[in-house]
Design a protein around this motif. Sequence first.
Motif, mmCIF file in Angstrom:
data_model
loop_
_atom_site.group_PDB
_atom_site.id
_atom_site.type_symbol
_atom_site.label_atom_id
_atom_site.label_comp_id
_atom_site.label_asym_id
_atom_site.label_seq_id
_atom_site.Cartn_x
_atom_site.Cartn_y
_atom_site.Cartn_z
ATOM 1 N N ASN A 1 58.148 41.858 -4.870
ATOM 2 C CA ASN A 1 58.952 40.677 -5.191
ATOM 3 C C ASN A 1 60.003 41.002 -6.237
ATOM 4 O O ASN A 1 61.150 40.590 -6.126
ATOM 5 C CB ASN A 1 58.060 39.532 -5.708
ATOM 6 N N GLU A 2 59.608 41.725 -7.256
ATOM 7 C CA GLU A 2 60.522 42.026 -8.356
ATOM 8 C C GLU A 2 61.695 42.888 -7.902
ATOM 9 O O GLU A 2 62.824 42.692 -8.329
ATOM 10 C CB GLU A 2 59.762 42.704 -9.506
ATOM 11 N N ASN B 1 53.920 35.294 -9.591
ATOM 12 C CA ASN B 1 54.325 35.845 -8.301
ATOM 13 C C ASN B 1 55.434 36.880 -8.448
ATOM 14 O O ASN B 1 55.549 37.790 -7.634
ATOM 15 C CB ASN B 1 54.771 34.735 -7.356
ATOM 16 N N ARG B 2 56.245 36.757 -9.476
ATOM 17 C CA ARG B 2 57.327 37.709 -9.702
ATOM 18 C C ARG B 2 56.814 39.066 -10.169
ATOM 19 O O ARG B 2 57.528 40.060 -10.097
ATOM 20 C CB ARG B 2 58.306 37.163 -10.753
ATOM 21 N N TYR C 1 67.854 39.017 -10.842
ATOM 22 C CA TYR C 1 67.620 38.990 -12.285
ATOM 23 C C TYR C 1 66.192 39.450 -12.544
ATOM 24 O O TYR C 1 65.233 38.809 -12.132
ATOM 25 C CB TYR C 1 67.846 37.582 -12.847
ATOM 26 N N LYS C 2 66.044 40.555 -13.220
ATOM 27 C CA LYS C 2 64.733 41.167 -13.452
ATOM 28 C C LYS C 2 64.017 40.496 -14.624
ATOM 29 O O LYS C 2 64.639 39.997 -15.553
ATOM 30 C CB LYS C 2 64.887 42.663 -13.747
ATOM 31 N N LEU C 3 62.690 40.512 -14.552
ATOM 32 C CA LEU C 3 61.889 40.028 -15.666
ATOM 33 C C LEU C 3 62.028 40.999 -16.836
ATOM 34 O O LEU C 3 62.180 42.201 -16.648
ATOM 35 C CB LEU C 3 60.426 39.925 -15.277
#
Length: 83
Positions: A44-45, A38-39, A50-52
């Motif tokens: 959403n991101e 979902n991220r 805090y980023k992926l």
Amino acid sequence: DILKVELGSLLEEAISSKVVFPSDSIKATCQTIHIFRNRLHPGNELRQKYKLTPQVAVTLKILLDSALVDWATQIDATKGTQT
């Protein structure tokens, strides 16, 4: 229709229907993959503090691969015990 329904809906249905996952770790892995999936949506991101990172993506792939191997191993073991 399994070809049209979203992953989250399938996971929720499996859990609510008490589908038996081969182990708690496989069930938890499926839930974790779904959360991070979902991220990946850009909307959403962008809202996340805090980023992926690429390392998170690699870690999730390894986690999924491990869960699938574990699941297959358990299926093979079950087939060997059936008469």
